[in-house]
Design a protein around this motif. Structure first.
Motif, short mmCIF file in Angstrom:
data_model
loop_
_atom_site.label_atom_id
_atom_site.label_comp_id
_atom_site.label_asym_id
_atom_site.label_seq_id
_atom_site.Cartn_x
_atom_site.Cartn_y
_atom_site.Cartn_z
N ASP A 1 0.82 -1.20 0.00
CA ASP A 1 0.00 0.00 0.00
C ASP A 1 0.86 1.26 0.00
N ALA A 2 1.96 1.23 0.75
CA ALA A 2 2.83 2.40 0.83
C ALA A 2 3.44 2.73 -0.52
N VAL A 3 4.01 1.74 -1.20
CA VAL A 3 4.68 2.03 -2.47
C VAL A 3 3.67 2.35 -3.57
N TYR A 4 2.49 1.72 -3.52
CA TYR A 4 1.48 2.03 -4.52
C TYR A 4 0.90 3.42 -4.35
N SER A 5 1.15 4.05 -3.22
CA SER A 5 0.64 5.40 -3.01
C SER A 5 1.41 6.45 -3.79
N PHE A 6 2.60 6.08 -4.35
CA PHE A 6 3.39 7.11 -5.05
C PHE A 6 4.27 6.58 -6.18
N HIS A 7 4.51 5.27 -6.29
CA HIS A 7 5.64 4.81 -7.11
C HIS A 7 5.52 5.13 -8.60
N MET A 8 4.35 4.97 -9.21
CA MET A 8 4.24 5.30 -10.63
C MET A 8 4.13 6.80 -10.87
N PRO A 9 3.39 7.56 -10.05
CA PRO A 9 3.40 9.02 -10.25
C PRO A 9 4.80 9.62 -10.20
N LEU A 10 5.72 9.03 -9.42
CA LEU A 10 7.07 9.57 -9.34
C LEU A 10 7.70 9.72 -10.72
N PHE A 11 7.57 8.71 -11.57
CA PHE A 11 8.22 8.75 -12.87
C PHE A 11 7.58 9.79 -13.79
N PHE A 12 6.27 9.96 -13.71
CA PHE A 12 5.61 10.99 -14.51
C PHE A 12 6.00 12.38 -14.03
#
Length: 328
Positions: A51-62
């Motif tokens: 849950d923690a990593v899914y809260s930000f991991h893909m938006p980081l790259f965008f």
């Protein structure tokens, strides 16, 4: 996972954001943190870490891509993106289809694509039609399409703080939630393009905002709300953006704080930068490593293998002219 050529054009602007930018090692450090989070999220598929990593991991790259963006001639940029991004996309996709057709029968299973030529259509559609070891292949064409659209708009409105950007960003933001409710079908990751466009703009706009100490408090509060799953988490591939506005705001907050952290630790985090430079290969291959090795290794060992094996292949490809031309 920005192209090196685009990154060079963006360094002068990014250097204004942090003093002594130099080679901007922090960008690769941020990529390294992001790709480790992506891999961890596919190793631990449930629970607090996921849950923690899914809260930000893909938006980081965008956001990082938007932060590094500079307006370029739209037609030339689009052609360069199509050639430079879809070539490795096709190469890695073909490589994994061949690998799957060998590995799965050796284990007594059928490969995922075993009905040719019928399976050619889902392979070409990509996005939500790809599963198993291919599930991450939505990301690169989504990023590419979003960047092409964003650059075309940037050519007209070079200043991301120009009020005219509202004509594109507000409809894209609202549309992102609407299309996510209407369908889960996503050709080449196109379902996520509206929200990706918003995140690219946020990244570009943030590059022009000077850091102030008071920002720590609201950003930290928003970030913790997402990391602790107080706010619903994200699934960008499926256009599930959690609680409207707040979940994506939490992702932005976590990413901006990670950017600050990357700047601070860059002088002593060369190993993270090395992982970041291999992030594209890791992105393409880590799910396959997890998929095929999960019956044999514990989750921590899966994480290590899903990072180290693609990194090793990255350096092998980089050392060979044909590997660089085809896969990188």
């Amino acid at each position: 996972m920005e192209n090196r050529g685009d990154e060079v054009q963006s360094r002068s602007a990014a250097s204004e954001w942090v003093r002594g930018g130099g080679r901007l090692e922090w960008i690769d450090v941020a990529r390294g943190i992001g790709i480790i989070a992506v891999v961890a999220g596919h190793v631990w598929t449930r629970g607090p870490l996921r849950d923690a990593v899914y809260s930000f991991h893909m938006p980081l790259f965008f956001l990082l891509s938007g932060f590094l963006s500079r307006p370029q001639p739209p037609a030339r940029f689009a052609i360069r993106q199509l050639v430079s991004q879809m070539r490795p996309y096709a190469a890695f996709l073909i490589l994994l289809i061949i690998a799957d057709s060998i590995i799965e029968p050796s284990k007594g299973n059928s490969p995922i694509f075993d009905q040719w030529p019928q399976d050619l259509l889902p392979v070409l559609l990509g996005g939500s039609w790809l599963r198993g070891p291919f599930t991450i292949f939505w990301f690169v064409p989504c990023l590419m399409a979003s960047r092409i659209i964003f650059n075309a708009l940037s050519a007209r409105w070079p200043d991301p703080l120009d009020h005219r950007w509202a004509l594109a960003i507000v409809p894209a933001f609202i549309g992102a939630y609407i299309v996510g409710d209407v369908t889960r079908a996503s050709v080449l990751g196109s379902l996520t393009v509206p929200m990706a466009l918003v995140l690219l703009w946020v990244g570009a706009a943030w590059q022009r905002v000077p850091w102030r100490r008071w920002m720590w408090l609201p950003l930290t509060a928003l970030s913790l709300a997402g990391l602790s799953a107080v706010l619903p988490t994200l699934n960008m591939k499926a256009a599930d953006y959690g609680l409207p506005l707040l979940s994506i705001a939490s992702a932005v907050a976590s990413t901006l704080l990670l950017f600050r952290l990357s700047v601070r630790i860059a002088p002593v985090a060369g190993w993270l930068a090395a992982i970041g430079r291999a992030s594209l290969v890791i992105m393409y291959l880590h799910v396959a490593v997890i998929h095929y090795l999960s019956p044999y290794f514990s989750k921590p060992w899966l994480l290590i293998h899903a990072l180290l094996l693609p990194i090793a292949l990255y350096y092998f490809l980089r050392a060979n002219g044909w590997g660089r031309r085809i896969f990188l």
